[in-house]
Each structure stands twice: as C-alpha cells, then as structure tokens.
Design an enzyme around this catalytic site. Sequence first.
Site, mmCIF file in Angstrom:
data_model
loop_
_atom_site.group_PDB
_atom_site.id
_atom_site.type_symbol
_atom_site.label_atom_id
_atom_site.label_comp_id
_atom_site.label_asym_id
_atom_site.label_seq_id
_atom_site.Cartn_x
_atom_site.Cartn_y
_atom_site.Cartn_z
ATOM 1 N N ASP A 78 -3.452 4.365 -1.695
ATOM 2 C CA ASP A 78 -4.376 4.781 -0.623
ATOM 3 C C ASP A 78 -4.333 6.300 -0.450
ATOM 4 O O ASP A 78 -3.703 6.815 0.469
ATOM 5 C CB ASP A 78 -3.936 4.049 0.660
ATOM 6 C CG ASP A 78 -4.725 4.448 1.890
ATOM 7 O OD1 ASP A 78 -5.867 4.920 1.756
ATOM 8 O OD2 ASP A 78 -4.186 4.277 3.012
ATOM 9 N N THR A 121 -10.032 3.525 11.099
ATOM 10 C CA THR A 121 -9.815 2.640 12.250
ATOM 11 C C THR A 121 -9.191 3.385 13.440
ATOM 12 O O THR A 121 -9.111 2.847 14.539
ATOM 13 C CB THR A 121 -8.907 1.455 11.858
ATOM 14 O OG1 THR A 121 -7.724 1.964 11.229
ATOM 15 C CG2 THR A 121 -9.620 0.506 10.914
ATOM 16 N N LYS A 172 -7.291 8.194 -0.507
ATOM 17 C CA LYS A 172 -8.556 8.564 0.169
ATOM 18 C C LYS A 172 -9.139 9.870 -0.385
ATOM 19 O O LYS A 172 -9.300 10.873 0.324
ATOM 20 C CB LYS A 172 -8.340 8.719 1.674
ATOM 21 C CG LYS A 172 -7.799 7.480 2.366
ATOM 22 C CD LYS A 172 -7.742 7.684 3.870
ATOM 23 C CE LYS A 172 -7.063 6.567 4.606
ATOM 24 N NZ LYS A 172 -5.597 6.499 4.457
ATOM 25 N N LYS A 195 0.863 -1.190 0.000
ATOM 26 C CA LYS A 195 0.000 0.000 0.000
ATOM 27 C C LYS A 195 0.896 1.236 0.000
ATOM 28 O O LYS A 195 1.779 1.377 0.851
ATOM 29 C CB LYS A 195 -0.886 0.011 1.246
ATOM 30 C CG LYS A 195 -1.848 1.190 1.294
ATOM 31 C CD LYS A 195 -2.752 1.104 2.496
ATOM 32 C CE LYS A 195 -2.178 1.729 3.743
ATOM 33 N NZ LYS A 195 -1.976 3.195 3.674
ATOM 34 N N ARG A 226 3.021 -0.737 10.726
ATOM 35 C CA ARG A 226 4.089 -0.710 11.714
ATOM 36 C C ARG A 226 4.441 -2.056 12.329
ATOM 37 O O ARG A 226 5.609 -2.282 12.672
ATOM 38 C CB ARG A 226 3.740 0.326 12.798
ATOM 39 C CG ARG A 226 3.890 1.743 12.284
ATOM 40 C CD ARG A 226 3.201 2.773 13.139
ATOM 41 N NE ARG A 226 1.769 2.764 12.947
ATOM 42 C CZ ARG A 226 0.936 3.676 13.456
ATOM 43 N NH1 ARG A 226 1.416 4.650 14.202
ATOM 44 N NH2 ARG A 226 -0.360 3.613 13.210
ATOM 45 N N ASP A 263 -13.639 15.064 -2.362
ATOM 46 C CA ASP A 263 -13.757 16.420 -2.912
ATOM 47 C C ASP A 263 -15.075 16.463 -3.693
ATOM 48 O O ASP A 263 -15.857 15.513 -3.643
ATOM 49 C CB ASP A 263 -12.544 16.727 -3.813
ATOM 50 C CG ASP A 263 -12.231 18.226 -3.876
ATOM 51 O OD1 ASP A 263 -13.184 19.019 -3.975
ATOM 52 O OD2 ASP A 263 -11.043 18.587 -3.835
HETATM 53 O O1 LIG Z 1 -9.235 3.402 8.359
HETATM 54 C C1 LIG Z 1 -8.042 3.372 7.980
HETATM 55 C C2 LIG Z 1 -7.669 3.626 6.687
HETATM 56 C C3 LIG Z 1 -6.344 3.532 6.340
HETATM 57 N N1 LIG Z 1 -5.396 3.224 7.248
HETATM 58 C C4 LIG Z 1 -3.997 3.112 6.782
HETATM 59 O O2 LIG Z 1 -3.511 1.793 7.052
HETATM 60 C C5 LIG Z 1 -2.184 1.826 7.547
HETATM 61 C C6 LIG Z 1 -2.142 1.216 8.915
HETATM 62 O O3 LIG Z 1 -0.853 1.313 9.453
HETATM 63 P P1 LIG Z 1 -0.448 0.670 10.853
HETATM 64 O O4 LIG Z 1 0.976 1.073 11.016
HETATM 65 O O5 LIG Z 1 -0.610 -0.831 10.688
HETATM 66 O O6 LIG Z 1 -1.348 1.214 11.904
HETATM 67 C C7 LIG Z 1 -1.736 3.287 7.486
HETATM 68 O O7 LIG Z 1 -1.044 3.467 6.274
HETATM 69 C C8 LIG Z 1 -3.026 4.087 7.453
HETATM 70 O O8 LIG Z 1 -2.905 5.257 6.676
HETATM 71 C C9 LIG Z 1 -5.760 2.989 8.540
HETATM 72 O O9 LIG Z 1 -4.906 2.707 9.418
HETATM 73 N N2 LIG Z 1 -7.076 3.055 8.872
#
Ligand SMILES: O=c1ccn([C@@H]2O[C@H](COP(=O)(O)O)[C@@H](O)[C@H]2O)c(=O)[nH]1
Length: 235
Positions: A58, A121, A60, A31, A213, A63
């Site tokens: 990603d 999330t 998002k 991603k 992460r 607009d």
């Molecule tokens: O609702 C959402 C939409 C996108 N993300 C993206 O996913 C990864 C999660 O990263 P972690 O390090 O595993 O927390 C990150 O790139 C966000 O921009 C999300 O977390 N939640």
Amino acid sequence: MNKAVIIALDFKNFEETKAFIDQFEESLYVKVGMELFYAEGPQIIKYLKEKNHKIFLDLKLHDIPNTVKSAMKNLARLGVDMVNVHAAGTIPMMKAAVEGLIEGTPEGENRPLCIAVTQLTSTSEEMMQEQILINETLPNTVLKYAQFTKEAGLDGIVCSALETKEIHEKLGLDFVTCTPGIRQASDSVDDQKRVVTPEKARELGSDYIVVGRSITRAQNPVETYQLINKQFLGL
Ligand SMILES: O=c1ccn([C@@H]2O[C@H](COP(=O)(O)O)[C@@H](O)[C@H]2O)c(=O)[nH]1
C-alpha cells in the site's frame, strides 16, 4: 471473488513485525504500508512471502505518468499480490501504472491487482469539500473516481465500506472494493472518519476489509483477528 480480512502491518520495523506475525499459525493476507516499507524496504516483502502470506503493498503512488510507470515496473518484480495508486493522479497516470506492472511482472507470473484510492477513509465529506475543494457529495466523488479507475483498466478501488454497495451496483461485482476504516462498535475510531463494523462491511458487499489497530493493538491479536474474520465472512 475471494473475500478476505487484510491485516495492516503498521509497525516501525522488522522486529516488531516479526513479533506480531509469529503469533499466527495460519497464512494471512497482510498490508505493508509506507511506514514499514520505508523502514525495511524489499526485504520485508521477501520475509512475508517466505512465510507464505499474501501481500497488499500500500504505497499509494501519485506522480506524473512516466514516474509511476517506472516505479510500478520495479514493484511488479517484488511478487506482491496487490498494489495501489491515487485515482486523483488521473486516467493517464493510472493507465501508466498498469503498463508498468505488465512490463515488470516476470514471465509466467500474474501481475499484481492494481487498485486506486478514491477518497481516504480519514476524509469526511466536509473536509473533502472545504480542504480538497471538491464541490460534490462524497459518494458521488467516490463513484466518479471509481469510473475513471475502471476506464483506465485497473481492477478496483480503495473506498469506505459505506460506498461499496453503489460501486458494485454501478460497476459490477468483479470490480474490487478494498475497504479500510473498519472498527468494532466499541473501538476508538482514531483518525478515521468513514467507519464501518466488519459485519456491516459484509452486508454492504466489501471484497476486502483492511484492519490495523483493532487487531494490532488488541490484547489478543490472534483471537481478535479470528473474530473479525468470522464477522466479515459470516462464518
Ligand atoms: O483510505 C484509506 C486508505 C488506506 N488506509 C490504510 O489502512 C490502514 C487502516 O488502519 P487502521 O489502524 O485500521 O485505521 C492504515 O494502514 C492506512 O494507511 C486507510 O486507513 N484509509
């Protein structure tokens, strides 16, 4: 439906990304988010495609419909596998996103999957009610946004794995659920609020899990990826 672990390449620049990617021998689903795309632009997509990796871009989009349509037309030319918008942009905006993708996809190629973020999330039910002023439960909001997304002709949603089961029950198994907020039980949750382990995401029926992460900061990212892959796919 192909299930997969998508690795979030939340890196500062090309050099950091290359150092990470070079550790892997297999072809990955990755991603690219705002941080990396805004730093490197389309050349990072070209590099990852040349290395044979599948790509979820990603960005998002959120607009007015006309702007989103034109932007999607440009993104479609990059040849990525999946893109997204915010469902809060409403049904006309989501329809415009798909129109732009169809218009921009080169002849003979499949258009990228298009999915919509329901509630991030990193948002809890309390935050959604008090700061976004949605006077509903979080699962109901995700379901309603998912219904709008389907009505607009998109392929699925971004939600937490906690909501996946109900989404598939109500909207069908072929409606894609892409779920970030994934952590091993021992990991720090950082800024995430709706968090699920890879095994639980599998049990709840997520199609894709997005892991950043937990893999990128691991002592051994390749082994951690392979472990999470096994846990999610049930191998
Ligand atoms: O609702 C959402 C939409 C996108 N993300 C993206 O996913 C990864 C999660 O990263 P972690 O390090 O595993 O927390 C990150 O790139 C966000 O921009 C999300 O977390 N939640």
